[in-house]
Design a protein around this motif. Structure first.
Motif, PDB file in Angstrom:
ATOM      1  N   UNK A   1      -9.242   4.014  -1.402  1.00 35.67           N
ATOM      2  CA  UNK A   1      -8.176   3.016  -0.985  1.00 35.67           C
ATOM      3  C   UNK A   1      -8.565   2.607   0.275  1.00 35.67           C
ATOM      4  N   UNK A   2      -9.087   1.290   0.358  1.00 36.35           N
ATOM      5  CA  UNK A   2      -9.542   0.888   1.597  1.00 36.35           C
ATOM      6  C   UNK A   2      -8.314  -0.145   2.248  1.00 36.35           C
ATOM      7  N   UNK A   3      -7.675   0.183   3.112  1.00 38.04           N
ATOM      8  CA  UNK A   3      -6.553  -0.511   3.805  1.00 38.04           C
ATOM      9  C   UNK A   3      -7.153  -1.595   4.963  1.00 38.04           C
ATOM     10  N   UNK A   4      -7.110  -2.775   4.594  1.00 41.20           N
ATOM     11  CA  UNK A   4      -7.674  -3.631   5.619  1.00 41.20           C
ATOM     12  C   UNK A   4      -6.379  -4.055   6.670  1.00 41.20           C
ATOM     13  N   UNK A   5      -5.200  -3.802   6.343  1.00 39.57           N
ATOM     14  CA  UNK A   5      -4.216  -3.945   7.444  1.00 39.57           C
ATOM     15  C   UNK A   5      -3.060  -4.714   6.847  1.00 39.57           C
ATOM     16  N   UNK A   6      -2.479  -5.658   7.615  1.00 39.29           N
ATOM     17  CA  UNK A   6      -1.165  -6.442   7.120  1.00 39.29           C
ATOM     18  C   UNK A   6      -1.342  -7.132   5.998  1.00 39.29           C
ATOM     19  N   UNK A   7      -0.445  -7.893   5.605  1.00 38.59           N
ATOM     20  CA  UNK A   7      -0.606  -8.895   4.678  1.00 38.59           C
ATOM     21  C   UNK A   7      -1.165 -10.094   4.993  1.00 38.59           C
ATOM     22  N   UNK A   8      -1.321 -10.561   6.184  1.00 37.09           N
ATOM     23  CA  UNK A   8      -2.367 -11.541   6.678  1.00 37.09           C
ATOM     24  C   UNK A   8      -3.809 -11.285   6.591  1.00 37.09           C
ATOM     25  N   UNK A   9      -3.917  -9.750   6.504  1.00 38.73           N
ATOM     26  CA  UNK A   9      -5.536  -9.372   6.571  1.00 38.73           C
ATOM     27  C   UNK A   9      -6.019  -9.254   5.100  1.00 38.73           C
ATOM     28  N   UNK A  10      -5.112  -9.773   4.222  1.00 38.07           N
ATOM     29  CA  UNK A  10      -5.678 -10.102   2.985  1.00 38.07           C
ATOM     30  C   UNK A  10      -6.832 -11.404   3.131  1.00 38.07           C
ATOM     31  N   UNK A  11      -6.926 -11.877   4.314  1.00 36.67           N
ATOM     32  CA  UNK A  11      -7.761 -12.680   4.662  1.00 36.67           C
ATOM     33  C   UNK A  11      -9.195 -11.853   4.799  1.00 36.67           C
ATOM     34  N   UNK A  12      -9.139 -10.688   5.312  1.00 33.09           N
ATOM     35  CA  UNK A  12     -10.416  -9.750   5.241  1.00 33.09           C
ATOM     36  C   UNK A  12     -10.741  -9.398   3.939  1.00 33.09           C
ATOM     37  N   UNK A  13      -9.937  -8.969   3.003  1.00 29.22           N
ATOM     38  CA  UNK A  13     -10.342  -8.952   1.472  1.00 29.22           C
ATOM     39  C   UNK A  13     -11.253 -10.341   0.725  1.00 29.22           C
ATOM     40  N   UNK A  14     -10.719 -11.338   1.321  1.00 31.73           N
ATOM     41  CA  UNK A  14     -11.285 -12.637   1.022  1.00 31.73           C
ATOM     42  C   UNK A  14     -12.914 -12.674   1.420  1.00 31.73           C
ATOM     43  N   UNK A  15     -13.061 -12.341   2.725  1.00 35.91           N
ATOM     44  CA  UNK A  15     -14.242 -12.263   3.360  1.00 35.91           C
ATOM     45  C   UNK A  15     -15.174 -11.338   2.712  1.00 35.91           C
ATOM     46  N   UNK A  16     -14.478 -10.251   2.402  1.00 39.34           N
ATOM     47  CA  UNK A  16     -15.406  -9.053   1.948  1.00 39.34           C
ATOM     48  C   UNK A  16     -15.987  -9.556   0.598  1.00 39.34           C
ATOM     49  N   UNK A  17     -14.926 -10.120  -0.496  1.00 46.19           N
ATOM     50  CA  UNK A  17     -15.585 -10.673  -1.590  1.00 46.19           C
ATOM     51  C   UNK A  17     -16.555 -11.780  -1.437  1.00 46.19           C
ATOM     52  N   UNK A  18     -16.350 -12.299  -0.407  1.00 42.20           N
ATOM     53  CA  UNK A  18     -17.555 -13.620  -0.524  1.00 42.20           C
ATOM     54  C   UNK A  18     -18.866 -12.901   0.299  1.00 42.20           C
ATOM     55  N   UNK A  19     -18.642 -12.037   0.967  1.00 43.35           N
ATOM     56  CA  UNK A  19     -19.895 -10.994   1.380  1.00 43.35           C
ATOM     57  C   UNK A  19     -20.573 -10.350   0.301  1.00 43.35           C
TER      58      UNK A  19
ATOM     59  N   UNK B   1       0.808  -1.206  -0.078  1.00 45.28           N
ATOM     60  CA  UNK B   1      -0.089  -0.057   0.065  1.00 45.28           C
ATOM     61  C   UNK B   1       0.807   1.387  -0.037  1.00 45.28           C
ATOM     62  N   UNK B   2       2.079   1.156   0.413  1.00 45.12           N
ATOM     63  CA  UNK B   2       2.922   2.532   0.408  1.00 45.12           C
ATOM     64  C   UNK B   2       3.217   2.829  -0.968  1.00 45.12           C
ATOM     65  N   UNK B   3       2.724   2.185  -1.799  1.00 47.44           N
ATOM     66  CA  UNK B   3       3.129   2.825  -3.175  1.00 47.44           C
ATOM     67  C   UNK B   3       1.974   3.624  -3.653  1.00 47.44           C
ATOM     68  N   UNK B   4       1.140   3.580  -2.682  1.00 46.81           N
ATOM     69  CA  UNK B   4      -0.334   4.696  -3.268  1.00 46.81           C
ATOM     70  C   UNK B   4      -1.146   5.095  -1.991  1.00 46.81           C
ATOM     71  N   UNK B   5      -0.650   4.752  -0.893  1.00 46.36           N
ATOM     72  CA  UNK B   5      -1.458   5.235   0.079  1.00 46.36           C
ATOM     73  C   UNK B   5      -1.399   6.630   0.592  1.00 46.36           C
ATOM     74  N   UNK B   6      -0.620   7.506  -0.120  1.00 42.40           N
ATOM     75  CA  UNK B   6      -0.485   8.814   0.315  1.00 42.40           C
ATOM     76  C   UNK B   6      -0.869   9.719  -0.866  1.00 42.40           C
ATOM     77  N   UNK B   7      -1.324   9.084  -1.825  1.00 42.30           N
ATOM     78  CA  UNK B   7      -1.671   9.670  -3.190  1.00 42.30           C
ATOM     79  C   UNK B   7      -2.905  10.695  -3.037  1.00 42.30           C
ATOM     80  N   UNK B   8      -3.404  10.689  -2.027  1.00 39.02           N
ATOM     81  CA  UNK B   8      -4.887  11.277  -2.010  1.00 39.02           C
ATOM     82  C   UNK B   8      -5.836  10.867  -3.201  1.00 39.02           C
ATOM     83  N   UNK B   9      -6.121   9.725  -3.214  1.00 37.71           N
ATOM     84  CA  UNK B   9      -7.085   9.434  -4.527  1.00 37.71           C
ATOM     85  C   UNK B   9      -8.621   9.887  -4.362  1.00 37.71           C
ATOM     86  N   UNK B  10      -9.068  10.265  -3.196  1.00 37.79           N
ATOM     87  CA  UNK B  10     -10.181  10.709  -2.955  1.00 37.79           C
ATOM     88  C   UNK B  10     -11.367   9.907  -2.396  1.00 37.79           C
ATOM     89  N   UNK B  11     -12.732  10.050  -2.699  1.00 39.29           N
ATOM     90  CA  UNK B  11     -13.541   9.110  -2.149  1.00 39.29           C
ATOM     91  C   UNK B  11     -14.759   8.991  -3.014  1.00 39.29           C
TER      92      UNK B  11
END
Ligand code: SF4
Ligand code: SF3
Length: 555
Positions: free
Chosen positions: A456-474, A439-449
């Protein structure tokens, strides 16, 4: 050739480090790491197939679990450069192997597989003998390039799995089935009777346990610290002296926060520790004041200006330049290590004494400010579910056209500018879902909302990719789809080290297809293994930013 390692994305020429590691790993260190993995395999041979009940009744069970996971974790890219510490782990492992063997003789038990394997009998008593032995047990000991590729893909997945398992255990969350799988998989990488197809099956099974271990760690982190919530994190500095904490282990940051309460020392997160700010039970500490710097690879400059001591709880360490001003101020714990840096051990109750770091911090100047402002994060599963109505409406009305999962790692290669440009050029009706230091490649770009939903929705650490999978399943459930691949989600993932390997295998296990992986495909994948991944999962590399955006947007 004095070493061979091709486990990370920055491997020399994309094929393998043979003289020294691009990461700074010396040949001796790399060889000792190979021997450590071999030692772990020897213990796995003895332990494979031992049932749950027997494990429960064994006093040494937890010690063996810890040994195996810590050995794997130690060899992750940029985690440990300390030859003495790695050699001591090998010696400890061999002593453990002998203890288990003695018990086997007492009980008349034999290993499930590979009863007469060299791993069960080899001995090394000096650094010289370790180096000599390591040359015959490393990656190239497997001659067939496809078998080697599948074995190593499994091992790298296990390294990531072990790291996540160790963080869970540190918080008191365990799952013996995950350890049992690790043992089976370790033994399988020595078993010459397994076919390519069986090894492909093993790789996919590694992904299943990847999902399990990330779920376990998610439960551990949220169980202890609450569900991450939308949080603005300060990236400037304050006037107190500070301690910078890097890596992934939340059990370490909570202990450090407790021990620094009322001392006048502030705590700053670095790189993958940034998401600590999102947890209710961690953000309640007033002296957790901000995140300092960027992804791991910029540390040589950023540690100079931080002025205070630094604690590495895991990877990613970059060897410092000779004469670096922060030499003597860096500490490690868990599997992390570097020669000459103090390693903080836990006591028998699992507690760590950080007083040496705290006393040092008090004598240091406050950090020099290098940035100002805030970044926003905390979009793990529960926070996104809380916004679900808004998100679903935005998709239905067309305000959000597509989501881009851009999770993973950052690294120092120039080619990673791709990810900054990609994020910047994405159409304004798209949302990036991220996790990990990528995320550090783009988390300070102010991409708006988009209607109040940050782009940019940051779920957390690399292990929190699990969250992204849960979001997709939801989302799949909300939109009543049969397949996650029907969702308007594209996957453009950046990888560097082996935690990204387990994340990738976990996503494949969940049925996610057409993942683009960059900046280059792993050097450890043989052409035939790449073909398997392309044909079954639609895995692809990256091209130019403009062409890729067109491709992803279906234009
Ligand atoms: Fe090379 Fe990466 Fe291995 Fe380091 S971890 S030696 S850079 S392949
Ligand atoms: Fe980053 Fe090392 Fe992989 Fe946890 S800190 S994602 S690279």
């Amino acid at each position: 050739m004095s070493m061979f390692c091709y486990q990370c994305q920055e491997t020399a020429k994309g094929t393998g480090c043979t003289i020294a590691g691009v990461c700074g790993k010396k040949p001796e260190t790399s060889n000792l790491q190979d021997l450590l993995i071999y030692t772990a395999k020897s213990i796995a041979i003895l332990r494979e197939g031992i049932d749950l009940e027997t494990r429960k009744s064994c006093d040494h069970s937890e010690k063996i679990d810890y040994y195996l996971t810590n050995a794997l974790f130690t060899t992750i890219t940029n985690a440990n450069f300390d030859d003495e510490a790695i050699a001591a782990q090998v010696t400890e492992g061999l002593a453990l192997r002998e203890e288990i063997k003695a018990k086997f003789i007492e009980l008349g038990r034999t290993p499930k597989r590979l009863k007469n394997h060299d791993a069960l009998t080899f001995t090394v008593t000096s650094m010289k003998e370790m180096q000599a032995k390591s040359l015959s047990v490393g990656v190239l000991a497997t001659e067939n390039e496809d078998i080697r590729s599948l074995r190593e893909l499994t091992i790298y997945g296990l390294k990531g799995m072990a790291a996540y398992y160790e963080h869970s255990v540190n918080l008191g969350y365990k799952n013996q089935e995950i350890v049992m799988f690790m043992e089976k998989a370790l033994v399988s990488t020595l078993d010459d009777t397994l076919s390519v197809d069986e090894l492909v099956g093993l790789v996919l099974e590694t992904g299943k346990y990847g999902v399990d271990v990330m779920a376990l760690l998610d439960g551990a982190n949220t169980g202890r610290f609450g569900n991450p919530e939308l949080t603005e994190v300060n990236i400037g500095t304050k006037s107190n002296p500070g301690i910078l904490i890097s890596g992934h282990d939340l059990n370490d940051i909570v202990q450090l926060l407790e021990q620094t309460k009322g001392t006048g020392v502030d705590i700053y997160t670095h790189s993958e520790m940034l998401p600590a700010h999102y947890y209710p039970e961690l953000k309640k500490y007033d002296h957790l004041v901000g995140n300092y710097g960027n992804a791991w690879w910029k540390q040589k400059e950023e540690f100079e200006s931080f002025n205070g001591p630094i604690l590495f709880t895991t990877n990613c360490i970059v060897p410092p330049k000779a004469g670096a001003s922060y030499e003597g101020k860096v500490f490690t714990t868990n599997a992390a290590g570097y020669p000459g840096w103090v390693s903080i051990k836990e006591d028998e109750n699992g507690n760590k004494d950080f007083s040496e770091i705290i006393e040092m911090a008090k004598t240091c100047e406050a950090p020099t400010q290098i940035e100002e402002g805030t970044i926003v994060g905390g979009f793990a599963h529960e926070q996104v579910f809380a916004l679900a109505d808004k998100v679903v409406d935005a998709v239905k009305t067309g305000a959000i056209k597509k989501f881009f999962v851009m999770a993973g790692c950052d690294g120092r290669m120039k080619s990673r500018d791709y990810y900054t440009e990609f994020a910047d050029k994405l159409p304004k009706d798209t949302v990036i879902l991220t996790a990990g230091c990528a995320k550090y490649r783009y988390n300070k770009l102010n991409l708006g909302d988009i209607g109040g939903i940050p782009r940019v929705l940051d779920a957390g650490q690399c292990n929190d990719s699990y969250s992204l999978a849960l979001i997709a399943l939801k989302l799949k459930e909300v939109f009543q789809l049969n397949d996650v691949n029907e969702l308007p989600i594209a996957y453009n993932i950046a990888w560097y080290e082996q935690k990204a390997v387990i994340v990738l295998l976990a996503l494949l296990h969940l049925g996610v297809k057409n993942i683009h992986l960059g900046p280059t495909l792993p050097g450890f994948l043989s052409p035939a293994v790449v073909n398997v991944l392309v044909e079954n999962f639609g895995i692809a590399g990256i091209g130019s930013v403009d062409e890729d955006i067109k491709l992803f947007m279906g234009e």
